[in-house]
Write an enzyme that holds these catalytic residues in place. Sequence first.
Site, PDB file in Angstrom:
ATOM      1  N   GLU A 254     -10.794  -6.958  -1.802  1.00  0.00           N
ATOM      2  CA  GLU A 254      -9.474  -6.496  -1.334  1.00  0.00           C
ATOM      3  C   GLU A 254      -9.030  -7.384  -0.191  1.00  0.00           C
ATOM      4  OE1 GLU A 254      -9.074  -2.507   0.183  1.00  0.00           O
ATOM      5  OE2 GLU A 254     -10.137  -1.614  -1.510  1.00  0.00           O
ATOM      6  N   GLU A 303       1.769   2.844  -2.653  1.00  0.00           N
ATOM      7  CA  GLU A 303       1.158   4.105  -3.095  1.00  0.00           C
ATOM      8  C   GLU A 303       1.689   5.243  -2.219  1.00  0.00           C
ATOM      9  OE1 GLU A 303      -3.173   3.366  -4.567  1.00  0.00           O
ATOM     10  OE2 GLU A 303      -2.866   2.025  -2.862  1.00  0.00           O
ATOM     11  N   LYS A 306      -0.516   8.183  -0.503  1.00  0.00           N
ATOM     12  CA  LYS A 306      -1.556   7.940   0.497  1.00  0.00           C
ATOM     13  C   LYS A 306      -1.188   8.630   1.810  1.00  0.00           C
ATOM     14  CE  LYS A 306      -4.407   4.102  -0.734  1.00  0.00           C
ATOM     15  NZ  LYS A 306      -4.879   2.761  -0.399  1.00  0.00           N
ATOM     16  N   GLU A 312      -0.561   2.358   5.139  1.00  0.00           N
ATOM     17  CA  GLU A 312      -1.366   2.491   3.918  1.00  0.00           C
ATOM     18  C   GLU A 312      -0.502   2.619   2.662  1.00  0.00           C
ATOM     19  OE1 GLU A 312      -4.775   2.551   3.238  1.00  0.00           O
ATOM     20  OE2 GLU A 312      -4.996   1.750   5.260  1.00  0.00           O
TER      21      GLU A 312
END
Length: 331
Positions: A254, A303, A306, A312
């Site tokens: 990542e 996303e 999250k 995030e």
Amino acid sequence: MSIILMLVGVLLSSTAFEFTGAQSVGVCYGANGNNLPTKQAVVDLYKSKGIGKIRLYNPDEGALQALKDSNIEVILGVSNDALNSLTNAQSATDWVNKYVKAYSPNVKIKYISVGNEIHPDSPEANSVLPALQNIQNAISSANLGQIKVSTAIDTTLIGKSYPPNDGVFSDAASGYIKPIVNFLVSNGSPLLANVYPYFSYVNNQQSIGLDYALFTKQGNNEVGYQNLFDAILDSIYAALEKVGGSNVKIVVSESGWPSQGGTGASVGNAQTYYGNLIKHAKGGTPKRPNGPIETYLFAMFDENLKTDPETERYFGLFNPDKSPKYQLNFN
């Protein structure tokens, strides 16, 4: 005739080089959102953009079905909440039969990540090594030895990271990581590491310049580093050397930069980071100059489910309608 053959040879070698460079970068499939495209549409997007590698965080059968015959290489994740069950050898065999053997060879599973960012003091920590061993045994029994079994760590396990050559695992992490490194050495597996210059920069702005984090710094610093990504990666290599893992390769499982929600988080900075990382991954680091660096960008989409911190939710390369957030060339 010989000139034509020479030209063909040059063309083939240059094509191979470009392909190798392009294929060093994949993208993680972050799926923690309620507004995302279907699994098939996502895999089609990978293919249309020439993205040849994907990371799945759990054995999502819809995604595995969509990946059939796509030729996309896969990191297949064992979710953290499944680790304890896989300390049972039969459960590990069942997992491999259901999610790996059933899809092989139509799905190109390259690595299995047994857990993600498990910390030495977490309840799952004692399950990682036996789960690794059981999954490895099941893979071997199924004659799928080309698949490498590993786990993904974050950089909190590094106790000292600067200068990079002094990198060492923390005292707290040492007892946890050493047997795992021994396992990787025994099986010729890489270590998966999540590497985020963004968080290092945000947490240490008095010492780290934005240009150093974004690959835009001119010239090397006093210990010979031009960017933070290489410095972090080489500190992990140095830590590996100190626990008997000199020959263990690191796959960057990542790395990303958020487009909003916090310090330094902007579309411009994220575009710069991702674009420069894609180019940089074709080479190596000062400690491991022979690249490419196999790297997975985080992540395909924002996303929206999250939890905080807000950043995030904004690591996506594409919008939910599949339009690109940034102009990036993956190939």
